[in-house]
Each structure stands twice: as C-alpha cells, then as structure tokens.
Write an enzyme that holds these catalytic residues in place. Structure first.
Site, PDB file in Angstrom:
ATOM      1  N   ASP A  65       0.550  -1.149   0.154  1.00  0.00           N
ATOM      2  CA  ASP A  65      -0.401   0.238   0.192  1.00  0.00           C
ATOM      3  C   ASP A  65       0.977   1.238   0.420  1.00  0.00           C
ATOM      4  OD1 ASP A  65      -2.497  -1.894   0.400  1.00  0.00           O
ATOM      5  OD2 ASP A  65      -2.469  -1.581   2.070  1.00  0.00           O
ATOM      6  N   GLY A  66       1.714   1.404   0.639  1.00  0.00           N
ATOM      7  CA  GLY A  66       3.209   2.380   0.578  1.00  0.00           C
ATOM      8  C   GLY A  66       3.711   2.533  -0.860  1.00  0.00           C
TER       9      GLY A  66
ATOM     10  N   ASP B 187      -4.113   9.989   4.169  1.00  0.00           N
ATOM     11  CA  ASP B 187      -4.554  10.509   5.437  1.00  0.00           C
ATOM     12  C   ASP B 187      -3.487  11.854   6.045  1.00  0.00           C
ATOM     13  OD1 ASP B 187      -2.128   9.270   6.842  1.00  0.00           O
ATOM     14  OD2 ASP B 187      -3.559   7.933   7.416  1.00  0.00           O
TER      15      ASP B 187
ATOM     16  N   ASP C 213      -0.652  12.640  21.214  1.00  0.00           N
ATOM     17  CA  ASP C 213       0.863  12.236  20.682  1.00  0.00           C
ATOM     18  C   ASP C 213       0.122  13.020  19.410  1.00  0.00           C
ATOM     19  OD1 ASP C 213       2.331  10.920  22.498  1.00  0.00           O
ATOM     20  OD2 ASP C 213       2.063   9.434  22.157  1.00  0.00           O
TER      21      ASP C 213
ATOM     22  N   GLY D 221      -5.962   2.727   7.288  1.00  0.00           N
ATOM     23  CA  GLY D 221      -4.736   2.253   7.592  1.00  0.00           C
ATOM     24  C   GLY D 221      -4.578   2.739   9.054  1.00  0.00           C
TER      25      GLY D 221
ATOM     26  N   SER E 256      -5.656   5.301  10.668  1.00  0.00           N
ATOM     27  CA  SER E 256      -6.857   5.513  11.932  1.00  0.00           C
ATOM     28  C   SER E 256      -7.133   4.475  11.960  1.00  0.00           C
ATOM     29  CB  SER E 256      -7.128   5.931  10.824  1.00  0.00           C
ATOM     30  OG  SER E 256      -8.710   6.467  11.690  1.00  0.00           O
TER      31      SER E 256
ATOM     32  N   SER F 178      -5.812   1.410  13.297  1.00  0.00           N
ATOM     33  CA  SER F 178      -5.105   1.676  13.892  1.00  0.00           C
ATOM     34  C   SER F 178      -4.342   2.117  15.521  1.00  0.00           C
ATOM     35  CB  SER F 178      -3.360   1.306  13.813  1.00  0.00           C
ATOM     36  OG  SER F 178      -2.852   2.815  13.683  1.00  0.00           O
TER      37      SER F 178
END
Length: 296
Positions: free
Chosen positions: A75-76, A149, A178, A190, A192, A194
């Site tokens: 996907d990257g 994102d 964070d 993706g 989000s 996790s």
C-alpha cells in the site's frame, strides 16, 4: 496500449513475478513505460530486448499517453503513485508484492487476470477521495494532497501536544494527545484503524478524525462530512512538530496554520470485477474466520 510501471524496488523472490508480468504485457501487446530507478535495478537480473521508455518525475508522463499506472508493491508503494498521477486522471492498479494490501489488492497469483483485464478493459473503476492541505507556508511542494491521511504528531520523544481543532471555523475540541489523524474513507483502514478509528466504506462522503494516544479517555474518533474544512492550532512544550501527508513528512513549528479539506479531483483505483471492499475486508482482516463456524 501503454501503461506505466512503478515500484520502489524489489526482493529476489519477486523477480519471477516481475518477469511474468513483463511477459504477459508483451503477450497482450501492452507497452510498459517503466519508473527509471526501478528499470535500472532490474537490468542486471532480467534481459530486456530493448531499452523501454522510462519516467522519473510526474512531468515526464505529461507528454505520454498512459492508459494506466501499475503499482508493484504494498500500500505504501501505491500511495507514492499519487505524486505521479496527480490530477492527470490516470487510473492506478495495485499488484500486491507487500504484506496486507488494502489498496494493492490484486495478488501475485492474479497477474495474468490483471493484465487481461487491462487489455480488455473489464476492470472496475473506484473513485477515491483525496485530502487537500492548505497552510500559510509552502509544504509538500506541489503535491499538497493525500489519498490516505493527514496527521499532526509530536516530534521524537517530546511531550504530548495540544491540538485545537475547528470545523468550518467552529471549535470542535482540543486534543491532548501524541497526535491527530484526519483520514479519508480510503485511509480509514490504515493508521486511523490502528488507533481505534472505524472502518469507513470508500464511497462514504466523510472524514475520520482520530486522536493518537489521547490523554482523555472519553475522547473518541469522530466521523464528519467531507464538505467541512478542518483547521488546527498546535501547541506544546516542544517548538517543533511533525506533519504528514500519507508517507511524506515535514517538520513545522507552532506558527504554521494548517487546514484540510476535500480535494477538487479524485484518484481512480482499478480492481478486478470479482473483488470489492467487502471481499477485501473479509480477506485482509480475517472477518468470518472463526472456528465456531466450522463446528457441527
């Protein structure tokens, strides 16, 4: 027919599948235009009858008639293609040489079927929403958009940040966390996901705002319509923060003004007609794989 081939690189185990793909393209009389660094890395391993046409930058594709860009990787790798196709309306097909593969959903064993679908144009086109970033300083060059994102994140091991967030100028919340993710429906599976965000169907007209390790446990992901402009003010003990669009990253300080909105154009993702989002969810997330379903 002419297609562009893009990959970040390869491992030795994938050489057979790459050779299979090139042979299938030749058999179907499809001309490959190869990403120049990828082609140079393949030269010592795969014999080419002649030197193919290559591209290295988005502008190189402007003078070519490209019917499709094929991404070889995970996907990257497919996310990288956004920087090449931009608003040219070149559809992207992802063959999964990586791991999970939500976007690059076509398996190595489907290379023959994928090439045949390209030649016969029997694929299905999915239009995917992009995010656009506006800021008061130049960031991310001339590619200020993302398929998955946008994030704001603390830098390194610094303390958590406060992110004041607004919808169309109206205050939504201050996130003590964070970081913060704004994901498209495509990106909902993706980073989000996790961080506890929901799975959103690609055709849903929405964005997901997901905090990263929030300090307040009652703060949860929020789904908002994608006609909102989402803006931010960031502060923290550190003067520097991280800002990302997909896998691209910039360092910013608290004087930078940031806002995201729906991009004016979309990205066309191609898939085989026997595969859809529900199939991908079941296959990639192992939904329905429960030993109780097999008990008698």
């Amino acid at each position: 027919m002419q297609i562009a081939l893009y990959s970040r690189g390869f491992i030795t185990a994938d050489l057979g599948n790459i050779k299979l793909l090139l042979d299938e393209l030749q058999r179907q009389e499809i001309t490959p235009v190869m990403y120049e660094p990828f082609y140079r890395s393949l030269q010592p391993h795969i014999p080419f009858a002649g030197e193919p046409e290559t591209f290295a930058h988005a502008g190189d594709l402007d003078s070519m008639t490209i019917d499709c860009l094929v991404s070889l990787g995970g996907d990257g790798t497919l996310l990288d293609t956004v920087c090449f196709v931009r608003d040219k309306n070149i559809p992207v097909l992802g063959i999964n040489f990586g791991r999970l593969g939500f976007l690059a959903s076509i398996g190595k064993e489907e290379i023959h079927a994928a090439v045949k679908a390209l030649q016969q144009r029997t694929y299905v086109v999915d239009k995917r929403t992009l995010l656009h970033l506006d800021c008061n300083i130049p960031l991310f060059g001339d590619v200020p958009y993302a398929l998955n994102d946008f994030t704001i994140h603390k830098k390194d091991t610094s303390a958590m940040v406060k992110i004041h967030t607004y919808l169309n100028g109206e205050f939504l919340n201050t996130y003590w966390a964070d970081g913060l993710i704004v994901a498209t429906p495509t990106g909902s599976t993706g980073y989000s996901l996790s961080c506890g965000g929901p799975v959103v169907f690609p055709e849903a007209g929405s964005f997901v705002i997901t905090p990263v390790a929030p300090h307040n446990l009652n703060v949860r992901p929020v789904v908002v319509p994608d006609n909102n402009v989402i803006s931010f003010e960031v502060e923290g003990r550190s003067d520097l923060f991280l800002c990302t669009l997909d896998s691209r990253m910039e360092t910013i300080d608290n004087t930078v003004q940031l806002a995201v909105k729906k991009e004016a154009f979309t990205l066309s993702l191609l898939r085989l007609d026997d595969s859809n989002f529900l199939h991908t969810l079941r296959h990639k997330l192992l939904w329905g794989i429960d030993t109780r379903n097999r008990l008698k």
